[in-house]
Design an enzyme around this catalytic site. Structure first.
Site, short mmCIF file in Angstrom:
data_model
loop_
_atom_site.label_atom_id
_atom_site.label_comp_id
_atom_site.label_asym_id
_atom_site.label_seq_id
_atom_site.Cartn_x
_atom_site.Cartn_y
_atom_site.Cartn_z
CG ASP A 253 41.29 4.69 19.06
OD1 ASP A 253 41.07 3.80 18.20
OD2 ASP A 253 41.64 5.85 18.77
CG ASP A 471 41.31 12.51 12.00
OD1 ASP A 471 40.26 11.91 12.26
OD2 ASP A 471 41.92 12.39 10.91
#
Ligand code: BGC
Length: 534
Positions: A253, A471
């Site tokens: 990311d 997550d």
């Protein structure tokens, strides 16, 4: 008894008992565990008259006497006796190892695709969480859950302590590599272990759930280099690990955030300070210098960088970062998409440009004119774009398929017959998310098993996000960084709306623990919705 391998042995008089090691306690049907031992005896050595595991007779066909592998399995470090043991007599009934017809690559050579011809490392700690959950659940679902433990998952080095040890860390990097070496000793193939390099300062700059321990403002880049990357490089370069293939997933990311999220102050800081770019270049330089390490750079997923306004800027930024390393384009072996995300590898029943009611599928509300509706087409075009930008044609793509299977009762079995575009897309897509931007704790399903060479241009399908790990926390009160740096992110609030599309909910499951922590309820759903099923 003089020596045993791939098991824990005990002896009482003439009787030798073996129990499993932590990595081979669960054996699939027709799978192998390969324990063995050497012993001396003063009498004759007749073959055993029966052979059983846990009291169950092994009734498989008796193979011709297998040709023993010429190299005896390397015993687990620490138990290595000085003399080289005699070649073990294979147990009758085991499948003989086929004699290779091609010249094997010498161990440790940097090959084109580290996953090809290799066995994936089983993380014993994750596998034991899976096995414990499976045993507690029992029944059909428990039996399905147990099978998940036989799959290779990545080891996330998500803080300095994960490398060198500290509170809450069950196994350091060396511990994992030692376990990988032990697993290699029972395999005729080399072992590939996948690690995730994930500790940049200002990490996860556009969200909160996976914020890290280092910050740009507090000397984070220097600490990243000296306290995180340097120790990793020095451990990986030890000669005892030189026969492992070590695949490094570089900073999920991070560069994608620099493409699309510079309006977020923390991403702007990560960019203007040079921390992300310089941190990644430093990591690539250090890791590429170790010949049995393979670097893969994260390209997020099609639902993030698939629009043409993001695609080429991403290729340009990532290319420039890599070209700025000492070895330039050669410092990477490929790229990875879908890390810890849920985007399907393919949408089997439609294509992005297929016309429905006079409009392309990609113009549906769910796709918002994104060029790509799946990872396979996105990755293929990314790979070609990188090759056009100067990368060698040997680069290979990886897809994290750990949670992108989308099976279960709601999976469509074919294309809808509707001529209304949105009706068609919603009834045809296997991606069951409410919005493609939803990334936190989705009720998804485990996807394709780790596979080498699944398609041309692809090195492997891999499981980077270990199924069952959260997550991000759904605890709204966690609004300051905890010791791991993590915080509540509104995308993990099951009652809230998505910040990327206020028309829909986040789809996040309730009662989620911190990112990376075991989330059993999600694991059960991932197994129930697995595709292929277990
Ligand atoms: C977390 C990491 C964790 C990883 C794998 C990330 O979202 O931030 O701490 O190791 O997921 O579960």
């Amino acid at each position: 008894m003089t020596q045993g391998w791939n098991g824990t042995f005990s002896q009482s008089g003439q009787n030798v008992a073996v129990a499993n090691m932590d990595y081979n306690g669960s054996v699939a049907v027709n799978g192998t565990a390969n324990p063995g031992f050497n012993a001396s005896w003063s009498g004759s050595n007749p073959l055993p008259t029966n052979f059983a595991v846990n009291g169950n007779a092994c009734n498989g066909s008796t193979s011709p006497t297998p040709t023993p592998t010429t190299v005896p399995p390397t015993p687990t470090p620490g138990t290595t006796p000085t003399p080289i043991p005699p070649t073990p007599t294979p147990t009758p009934g085991t499948t003989p190892t086929p004699t290779p017809t091609t010249t094997p690559t010498p161990p440790g050579t940097h090959v084109d695709n580290p996953y090809a011809g290799a066995q994936g490392y089983i993380n014993p700690d994750w596998a034991s969480e899976v096995t414990t959950a499976a045993t507690a659940k029992g029944g059909t679902l428990g039996a399905q859950m147990a099978k998940v433990a036989n799959n290779s998952t990545a080891v996330w080095l998500d803080r300095i302590a994960a490398v060198t040890g500290g509170t809450g860390v069950t196994r350091t990097l060396s511990g994992h590599l030692d376990a990988a070496v032990a697993q290699a000793s029972s395999s005729s193939q080399p072992v590939v272990i996948t690690i995730v390099i994930y500790d940049l300062p200002d990490r996860d700059c556009s969200a909160y759930a996976s914020n890290g321990e280092l910050s740009v403002a507090n000397n984070g880049l220097a600490l990243y280099k000296s306290q995180y990357i340097d120790p990793i490089a020095s451990i990986l370069s030890q000669s005892k690990y030189s026969n492992l293939r070590i695949s490094a997933i570089i900073e999920p990311d991070s560069l994608p955030n620099l493409v699309t999220n510079l309006s977020v102050p923390k991403c702007a800081e990560a960019n203007s300070s040079g921390a992300y770019v310089q941190g990644i270049q430093y990591a690539l330089n250090k890791l590429h210098a170790i010949s049995n390490v393979y670097n893969y750079i994260d390209i997020s997923h099609s639902g993030w960088l698939g629009w043409s306004s993001n695609f080429q800027p991403a290729v340009t930024l990532i290319t420039n970062v890599i070209k700025g390393t000492s070895a330039g384009v050669n410092s990477v072996d490929g790229f990875i998409s879908d890390t810890a995300n849920y985007t399907p590898t393919t949408e089997p029943f439609m294509t992005a440009n297929q016309q429905v009611g006079g409009n392309p599928v990609r113009s549906a509300n769910f796709y918002q004119w994104n060029q790509y509706i799946d990872e396979a087409t996105y990755d293929t075009d990314m790979r070609n774009a990188f090759i056009a930008a100067g990368f060698p044609s040997g680069i290979g793509m990886l897809i994290d398929t750990s949670r992108n299977g989308w099976g279960g009762p709601n999976r469509p079995s074919g294309a809808s017959s509707s001529t209304d575009l949105n009706t068609f897309v919603n009834a045809t897509k296997i991606d069951q998310r409410l919005d493609r931007g939803n990334w936190c704790n989705q009720a998804a399903g485990i996807g394709a098993r780790p596979t080498a060479n699944p398609a041309p241009g692809f090195d492997a399908y891999v499981w980077i996000k270990p199924p069952g790990e959260s997550d991000g926390t759904s605890d709204k009160t966690q609004t300051t960084p905890d010791p791991e740096g993590k915080q509540f992110d509104a995308m993990c609030d099951p009652t809230g709306n998505s910040r990327y599309n206020s028309a829909v909910k986040t789809g996040a499951l309730p009662n989620a623990p911190d990112a990376g922590h075991w989330f059993e309820a999600e694991f059960e759903i991932l197994v129930q919705n697995a595709y292929p099923s277990f």
